[in-house]
Write a protein that holds these residues in place. Structure first.
Motif, PDB file in Angstrom:
ATOM      1  N   ILE A 112       0.959  -1.051  -0.054  1.00 33.97           N
ATOM      2  CA  ILE A 112      -0.006   0.268  -0.009  1.00 33.97           C
ATOM      3  C   ILE A 112       0.758   1.393   0.078  1.00 33.97           C
ATOM      4  O   ILE A 112       1.934   1.398   0.793  1.00 33.97           O
ATOM      5  CB  ILE A 112      -1.083   0.215   1.109  1.00 33.97           C
ATOM      6  N   SER A 113       0.546   2.029  -1.040  1.00 32.75           N
ATOM      7  CA  SER A 113       1.558   3.423  -0.856  1.00 32.75           C
ATOM      8  C   SER A 113       0.915   4.357   0.210  1.00 32.75           C
ATOM      9  O   SER A 113      -0.433   4.371   0.525  1.00 32.75           O
ATOM     10  CB  SER A 113       1.096   4.158  -2.368  1.00 32.75           C
ATOM     11  N   HIS A 165      -4.582   3.387  -1.081  1.00 32.24           N
ATOM     12  CA  HIS A 165      -3.316   4.181  -0.532  1.00 32.24           C
ATOM     13  C   HIS A 165      -4.032   4.682   0.893  1.00 32.24           C
ATOM     14  O   HIS A 165      -4.988   4.922   1.211  1.00 32.24           O
ATOM     15  CB  HIS A 165      -3.076   5.361  -1.515  1.00 32.24           C
ATOM     16  N   ARG A 166      -2.871   5.123   1.562  1.00 32.59           N
ATOM     17  CA  ARG A 166      -3.019   5.738   3.137  1.00 32.59           C
ATOM     18  C   ARG A 166      -2.518   6.989   2.943  1.00 32.59           C
ATOM     19  O   ARG A 166      -1.534   7.163   2.336  1.00 32.59           O
ATOM     20  CB  ARG A 166      -2.579   4.869   3.749  1.00 32.59           C
ATOM     21  N   LEU A 167      -3.159   7.876   3.697  1.00 36.68           N
ATOM     22  CA  LEU A 167      -2.593   9.482   3.726  1.00 36.68           C
ATOM     23  C   LEU A 167      -2.155   9.639   5.298  1.00 36.68           C
ATOM     24  O   LEU A 167      -2.813   9.311   6.264  1.00 36.68           O
ATOM     25  CB  LEU A 167      -3.844  10.386   3.359  1.00 36.68           C
ATOM     26  N   GLY A 192      -4.677   7.808   8.206  1.00 40.95           N
ATOM     27  CA  GLY A 192      -4.350   6.345   8.302  1.00 40.95           C
ATOM     28  C   GLY A 192      -5.313   5.342   7.614  1.00 40.95           C
ATOM     29  O   GLY A 192      -5.066   4.226   7.760  1.00 40.95           O
ATOM     30  N   GLN A 193      -6.491   6.077   7.473  1.00 43.06           N
ATOM     31  CA  GLN A 193      -7.340   5.127   6.890  1.00 43.06           C
ATOM     32  C   GLN A 193      -6.941   4.913   5.372  1.00 43.06           C
ATOM     33  O   GLN A 193      -6.501   5.471   4.718  1.00 43.06           O
ATOM     34  CB  GLN A 193      -8.800   5.586   6.612  1.00 43.06           C
ATOM     35  N   THR A 237      -3.313  18.737   7.863  1.00 49.24           N
ATOM     36  CA  THR A 237      -2.693  18.017   8.806  1.00 49.24           C
ATOM     37  C   THR A 237      -3.066  18.180  10.231  1.00 49.24           C
ATOM     38  O   THR A 237      -3.633  19.423  10.266  1.00 49.24           O
ATOM     39  CB  THR A 237      -0.967  17.935   8.643  1.00 49.24           C
ATOM     40  N   PRO A 238      -2.789  17.041  10.988  1.00 48.91           N
ATOM     41  CA  PRO A 238      -3.276  17.568  12.470  1.00 48.91           C
ATOM     42  C   PRO A 238      -2.464  18.570  13.090  1.00 48.91           C
ATOM     43  O   PRO A 238      -2.843  19.407  14.042  1.00 48.91           O
ATOM     44  CB  PRO A 238      -3.055  16.067  13.202  1.00 48.91           C
TER      45      PRO A 238
END
Length: 284
Positions: A6-7, A39-41, A76-77, A95-96
């Protein structure tokens, strides 16, 4: 056949150094494989569809969208776009670190239901107020050197999230009381430590609540016990690691908190009725 890894993408704002950006959905579709492959961010994303119908996948869940649908994707999802040349809309990326400047700001991520898909709806909640905030954020995004633009954009993002939360709460049947607050705190603790070693008693101790109280509130908002909710989250993480990484079964077992890979295999098979290796093969 090689297993697909997974990217994972980090936040990169090409316009400014701020951790906030509004992107056209047509641009995302033009990225082809990057968007269409799972993919995941490492940041938060909210999709707002203004035109078009289709399916978007988030953590193995097929989400149907149409005009005025909002699809939040938490950091993360795992997500996957389905190619749709007719889709129009926006992706609000942040971004958090940009949003959270004091402890109270964590409420936007953990006390709101915006990023909680189990509490619906998410369709049809993008109203004029939501689009007004998007227009303001887009306009301010162009003022790269304007006085205090960072703080101004942060406040716009907060108001944008508040508006989505208001719209969602108006459309849902959830009663926002002490039980709901307890459920959200429970969920926050779990998300910060997805592990087989995490027990209901551990969470109850952190929440200063009894197991009976916790089970009651989880039953209200997810129709499961606290233990079942934890297991569902652990199984989701295991599925992510099996399908979207090249980690070995042994490595996944340790990642999830098992000391013995054999016990991990038994745990997964008992609940999923299939061996981890066979589950992985279904996707490769």
């Amino acid at each position: 056949m090689n297993k697909p890894e997974i990217s994972t993408y980090d936040f990169k704002n090409k316009q400014t150094t701020l951790g906030l950006e509004i992107v056209d959905l047509r641009y995302i579709m033009s990225l082809k494989e990057k968007a269409l492959n799972a993919h995941r961010l490492n940041f938060y994303q909210i999709l707002i569809v203004t035109k078009g119908r289709g399916i978007h996948e988030v953590d193995f869940q097929q989400i149907a969208y149409s005009e005025n649908t909002i699809i939040p994707i938490a950091m993360g999802q795992v997500q996957r776009f389905t190619f749709n040349p007719n889709i129009e809309g926006y992706a609000v990326l942040f971004t958090p670190d940009f949003l959270v400047k004091e402890n109270l700001d964590y409420g936007y991520l953990y006390d709101f239901t915006v990023f909680l898909h189990t509490i619906s709806p998410i369709s049809g909640i993008a109203n004029q107020a939501v689009y007004t905030f998007i227009d303001e954020m887009l306009a301010e995004q162009q003022k790269k050197t304007a006085f205090y633009t960072s703080e101004y954009q942060r406040n716009l993002l907060k108001n944008f999230l508040i508006q989505i939360e208001r719209n969602k709460r108006e459309r849902s049947e959830i009663i926002y009381n002490d039980s709901f607050e307890l459920f959200m705190k429970f969920r926050k603790i779990l998300e910060q430590n997805v592990s087989y070693k995490l027990k209901v008693t551990d969470i109850c101790e952190q929440l200063n609540a009894s197991a009976k109280q916790l089970n009651k509130c989880v039953k209200i908002f997810n129709n499961t016990t606290a233990k079942q909710y934890i297991e569902q989250r652990i199984l989701l993480e295991i599925k992510r690691l099996l399908v979207y990484t090249t980690l070995s079964i042994k490595e996944i077992a340790y990642e999830i908190g098992f000391e013995d890979p054999t016990n991990f295999t038994k745990y997964f098979k008992t609940r999923m009725k299939i061996l981890p290796t066979d589950y992985r093969k279904q996707f490769h």
